[in-house]
Design a protein around this motif. Structure first.
Motif, PDB file in Angstrom:
ATOM      1  N   UNK A  66      45.442  34.390  52.615  1.00  0.00           N
ATOM      2  CA  UNK A  66      44.574  34.882  51.548  1.00  0.00           C
ATOM      3  C   UNK A  66      45.190  34.608  50.176  1.00  0.00           C
ATOM      4  N   UNK A  67      46.527  34.688  50.088  1.00  0.00           N
ATOM      5  CA  UNK A  67      47.197  34.407  48.823  1.00  0.00           C
ATOM      6  C   UNK A  67      47.001  32.953  48.418  1.00  0.00           C
ATOM      7  N   UNK A  70      43.569  32.555  47.048  1.00  0.00           N
ATOM      8  CA  UNK A  70      43.472  33.110  45.695  1.00  0.00           C
ATOM      9  C   UNK A  70      44.094  32.167  44.680  1.00  0.00           C
ATOM     10  N   UNK A  71      45.280  31.630  44.999  1.00  0.00           N
ATOM     11  CA  UNK A  71      45.951  30.717  44.079  1.00  0.00           C
ATOM     12  C   UNK A  71      45.136  29.450  43.872  1.00  0.00           C
ATOM     13  N   UNK A  72      44.499  28.977  44.953  1.00  0.00           N
ATOM     14  CA  UNK A  72      43.691  27.761  44.835  1.00  0.00           C
ATOM     15  C   UNK A  72      42.470  28.014  43.950  1.00  0.00           C
ATOM     16  N   UNK A  73      41.812  29.166  44.133  1.00  0.00           N
ATOM     17  CA  UNK A  73      40.640  29.470  43.322  1.00  0.00           C
ATOM     18  C   UNK A  73      40.993  29.619  41.849  1.00  0.00           C
ATOM     19  N   UNK A  74      42.183  30.172  41.576  1.00  0.00           N
ATOM     20  CA  UNK A  74      42.597  30.350  40.181  1.00  0.00           C
ATOM     21  C   UNK A  74      42.884  29.013  39.506  1.00  0.00           C
ATOM     22  N   UNK A  75      43.211  27.995  40.313  1.00  0.00           N
ATOM     23  CA  UNK A  75      43.461  26.668  39.753  1.00  0.00           C
ATOM     24  C   UNK A  75      42.161  25.967  39.375  1.00  0.00           C
ATOM     25  N   UNK A  76      41.071  26.353  40.045  1.00  0.00           N
ATOM     26  CA  UNK A  76      39.799  25.689  39.814  1.00  0.00           C
ATOM     27  C   UNK A  76      39.180  26.135  38.498  1.00  0.00           C
TER      28      UNK A  76
END
Length: 342
Positions: A66-67, A70-76
């Motif tokens: 899940x982390x 989350x990190x991937x979505x924040x990069x988008x």
């Protein structure tokens, strides 16, 4: 991730044919084209397309924490629509890494929004954009080159007025109408077989173009209208298509935007307009936008989104593109009517 062919979302008879021909896992189907698989497994090319599509979608499944998500979505970043109200409601615009569906009746602005996104995805990063490319799959012949040219010119003028620092001024030297048009890859599909074939080739196309950040399919419903007499086949094909679109969005970090028609659902002696292709297809998109008319107003409603509240905003289609509704018009509509007793 390798999966057994028997676990794929295919008909039992097709899975049996593949297994009998020696194709035990999805790895066995790698690097095959539909014609080769059709010959080796003694199946039709349509069945071969369906099998390869399901295999690609199946291999897209992989374990992540899940982390990491989350990190991937924040990069988008999101792709702005140039309607600030809709962008605010969506948390910045159309999200990268997810499937978004735009539904609505004919003439309400679905294609106009898709054309706008095809331009907006190319806004330079120093202006808050993605500086990306787009592949536009046109299944209805609705792609309008002159309209895209007009939208591109409006976007260039808009960014040129915002340019303040040296980085932005340098970016404007390459952000032009010609550059925008050259970064739109147009694919015309006339039926569902051509659509599935193009999407089968899509991963190879994407690997050679790391800047591609948007896939548009306008529309996803039209190619499958010819299958109205074979609902089981249509359901299987749509399930495979949905899995592939999700895997494409998440695996290649691109925004997938599809348009859908509206159909009439009868029940309880009443009729209701609902998005086409059924309830199962409704689970494919993470975000579903409904564009509709209310008298003379165009309204965009977020009717499905795990991360946003349901919201409705007003918009308009101008000569420059998809925009917020005229504020003076909205204020005028909010004023109480004055009764004339004379």
């Amino acid at each position: 991730m390798r999966r057994p062919v028997s676990s794929l979302s295919l008909s039992s008879s097709l899975k049996m044919k593949l297994v009998r021909a020696g194709f035990q896992t999805t790895t066995d189907l790698q690097n095959l084209d539909p014609e080769t698989l059709s010959a080796e497994a003694s199946i039709s090319q349509q069945e071969a397309l369906e099998a390869l599509q399901a295999a690609r979608a199946g291999e897209g499944a992989a374990s992540v924490t899940a982390l990491e998500l989350l990190q991937k979505e924040e990069e988008f970043r999101s792709i702005v629509t140039f309607s600030s109200q809709l962008d605010d409601a969506l948390g910045g615009g159309i999200p990268v890494g997810k499937v978004s569906e735009i539904c609505g009746a004919p003439g309400v602005g679905k294609t106009q929004l898709c054309l706008q996104l095809a331009v907006d995805v190319q806004v330079p990063q120093c202006f808050g954009g993605l500086g990306g490319q787009v592949i536009f799959v046109d299944t209805e012949g609705s792609f309008q080159l002159q309209r895209v040219t007009d939208l591109a010119g409006a976007a260039v003028r808009h960014c040129s007025l915002l340019a303040e620092d040296e980085e932005q001024r340098v970016a404007m030297t390459t952000f032009s109408v010609e550059t925008i048009l050259s970064n739109i890859f147009l694919v015309r599909c006339h039926d569902y077989v051509e659509l599935l074939a193009e999407l089968h080739l899509l991963p190879d196309f994407l690997r050679g173009r790391p800047k591609l950040r948007l896939l548009v399919i306008d529309s996803v419903a039209f190619p499958f209208l010819q299958l109205h007499d074979d609902l089981s086949q249509r359901t299987r094909l749509l399930q495979g298509l949905g899995l592939q679109l999700i895997a494409t969005a998440t695996g290649h970090n691109i925004a997938v935007v599809i348009t859908n028609h509206m159909s009439t659902r009868l029940g309880g002696g009443q009729s209701q307009l609902v998005p086409a292709l059924g309830d199962i297809w409704g689970h494919v998109a993470s975000i579903r936008l409904l564009l509709r008319w209310e008298e003379s107003r165009r309204l965009a409603s977020i009717v499905k989104s795990p991360g946003h509240m349901d919201a409705t905003v007003q918009y308009q289609i101008t000569c420059e593109g998809f925009r917020d509704a005229d504020q003076s018009e909205q204020l005028q509509r909010k004023r109480p009517r004055i009764q004339n007793n004379q």
